[in-house]
Enzyme design. Structure first.
Site, PDB file in Angstrom:
ATOM      1  N   LYS A  10      39.212  39.604  50.998  1.00 48.71           N
ATOM      2  CA  LYS A  10      38.458  40.847  50.746  1.00 48.71           C
ATOM      3  C   LYS A  10      37.042  40.715  51.322  1.00 48.71           C
ATOM      4  O   LYS A  10      36.532  41.624  51.968  1.00 48.71           O
ATOM      5  CB  LYS A  10      38.418  41.139  49.238  1.00 48.71           C
ATOM      6  CG  LYS A  10      39.763  41.623  48.693  1.00 48.71           C
ATOM      7  CD  LYS A  10      39.800  41.719  47.176  1.00 48.71           C
ATOM      8  CE  LYS A  10      41.181  42.154  46.691  1.00 48.71           C
ATOM      9  NZ  LYS A  10      41.340  42.193  45.230  1.00 48.71           N
ATOM     10  N   GLN A  69      38.136  40.141  39.794  1.00 52.15           N
ATOM     11  CA  GLN A  69      39.476  39.804  40.286  1.00 52.15           C
ATOM     12  C   GLN A  69      40.362  39.428  39.091  1.00 52.15           C
ATOM     13  O   GLN A  69      39.988  38.617  38.255  1.00 52.15           O
ATOM     14  CB  GLN A  69      39.385  38.644  41.296  1.00 52.15           C
ATOM     15  CG  GLN A  69      40.702  38.250  41.932  1.00 52.15           C
ATOM     16  CD  GLN A  69      41.296  39.325  42.839  1.00 52.15           C
ATOM     17  OE1 GLN A  69      40.584  40.130  43.442  1.00 52.15           O
ATOM     18  NE2 GLN A  69      42.608  39.350  42.947  1.00 52.15           N
ATOM     19  N   ASP A 120      37.869  49.466  42.144  1.00 56.29           N
ATOM     20  CA  ASP A 120      39.252  49.179  41.738  1.00 56.29           C
ATOM     21  C   ASP A 120      39.961  50.438  41.222  1.00 56.29           C
ATOM     22  O   ASP A 120      41.181  50.450  41.078  1.00 56.29           O
ATOM     23  CB  ASP A 120      39.238  48.162  40.585  1.00 56.29           C
ATOM     24  CG  ASP A 120      39.761  46.795  40.994  1.00 56.29           C
ATOM     25  OD1 ASP A 120      40.466  46.706  42.015  1.00 56.29           O
ATOM     26  OD2 ASP A 120      39.465  45.830  40.268  1.00 56.29           O
TER      27      ASP A 120
HETATM   28  N1  GUN Z   1      44.674  41.241  41.214  1.00 56.22           N
HETATM   29  C1  GUN Z   1      45.780  41.661  41.892  1.00 56.22           C
HETATM   30  N2  GUN Z   1      45.588  42.920  42.370  1.00 56.22           N
HETATM   31  C2  GUN Z   1      44.334  43.292  41.985  1.00 56.22           C
HETATM   32  C3  GUN Z   1      43.581  44.486  42.170  1.00 56.22           C
HETATM   33  O1  GUN Z   1      44.002  45.475  42.795  1.00 56.22           O
HETATM   34  N3  GUN Z   1      42.342  44.477  41.609  1.00 56.22           N
HETATM   35  C4  GUN Z   1      41.852  43.410  40.907  1.00 56.22           C
HETATM   36  N4  GUN Z   1      40.628  43.502  40.385  1.00 56.22           N
HETATM   37  N5  GUN Z   1      42.544  42.294  40.716  1.00 56.22           N
HETATM   38  C5  GUN Z   1      43.775  42.229  41.253  1.00 56.22           C
END
Ligand code: GUN
Length: 288
Positions: free
Chosen positions: A52, A96, A119
């Site tokens: 990311k 995350q 998110d």
């Molecule tokens: N862990 C797996 N997918 C995601 C997501 O889309 N957002 C977040 N914050 N954590 C994740």
């Protein structure tokens, strides 16, 4: 043989657009800034957050991973989150997931202000989605948004289609079901207690597998006509340690019309959506 709908060409187009938008924002005195809170060293989360960060830097945005120890106290975790939530130089913020057990009761989505909620997990954004928004006003959850982007690119019109979404998570299954309904699809949400799943998947025009079980969906779940569209949201490892999805891709490839691969499919689009949300969040904040 099915068409394989890869993320790379879609991502490339969107990266070009986001890079331009980022540059325009910079010319207006604002470099989009994302903060990612990562607790512990859950190996997939370390890889996802690194990917990311690289994506954001590639489009010209700033991204910092705030790494906290696995055993960080609840107080320290919450105060760190609040610091960035209040910081006006931060345009996007997320934690995350998954969090370690001692923090997993915290509803982090509600602690990020809705305008920084890249998110799409804040109640205000989720409510807009429930009320029919397709992303015009809401910041949408990234994986569902990425799936829709892929389907649009492939020219798939969701209106009137029957969709079986397998998996009812807050990150994928539930918001994706709502989003597809907003596009006038007829959605059946399936999960581990669904009876006669095969009957539902066989009658669906589109099957979305978001279960978290390696190669769970095979040709036994498909109808004979070969006209179904398969969206694989899973990221798992098979018995040999190779990355694989929730769909047994080699078993279904000549029994469906279109399939998203793993890797190089929905996972990549989740990051692209995060980039789109960061730019949208930055614009919302500049307009305030
Ligand atoms: N862990 C797996 N997918 C995601 C997501 O889309 N957002 C977040 N914050 N954590 C994740």
């Amino acid at each position: 043989m099915a068409t394989v709908l890869k993320a790379a060409p879609i991502s490339q187009q969107i990266v070009e657009d986001l890079t331009k938008q980022c540059s325009l924002l910079k010319n207006n005195g604002c470099i989009p800034c994302l903060k990612v809170i990562l607790v512990g060293a859950h190996p997939p989360s370390v890889i996802y957050t690194r990917n990311k960060k690289k994506f954001m830097e590639d489009i010209g945005a700033e991204c910092e991973i705030i790494a906290l120890e696995e055993d960080v106290s609840e107080d320290t975790f919450l105060s760190t989150l609040q610091t960035y939530a209040k910081d006006s130089s931060v345009n996007g913020l997320f934690v995350q997931l998954p969090l370690p057990k001692h923090l997993s009761h915290i509803d982090v989505g509600q602690m990020v202000p809705p305008e920084k909620d890249v998110d799409g997990f804040h109640a205000q954004n989720l409510y807009k989605l429930m009320a029919g928004d397709k992303g015009e006003r809401a910041l949408l959850p990234c994986t569902p948004k990425g799936v829709i982007t892929m389907l649009k690119y492939a020219g798939v019109n969701l209106e009137g289609k029957s969709v079986a979404v397998i998996g009812r998570s807050l990150i994928v299954g539930k918001p994706l079901s709502l989003l597809m309904i907003n596009y006038n699809a007829t959605v059946t949400m399936c999960h581990s207690r669904t009876s006669d799943l095969k009957k539902i998947t066989k009658s669906a025009d589109i099957i979305v597998a978001a279960i978290g079980k390696a190669k769970f969906i095979n040709s036994e779940y498909l109808r004979e006509s070969g006209d179904q569209i398969l969206i694989d949201v899973g990221i798992n490892h098979d018995e040999f340690g190779n990355l694989c999805g929730d769909i047994d891709q080699s078993d279904v490839e000549d029994k469906c019309a279109l399939i998203t691969p793993v890797p190089g499919g929905v996972g990549k689009m989740t990051i692209v959506s995060l980039g789109q949300n960061l730019i949208a969040a930055t614009k919302i904040q500049m307009e305030k």
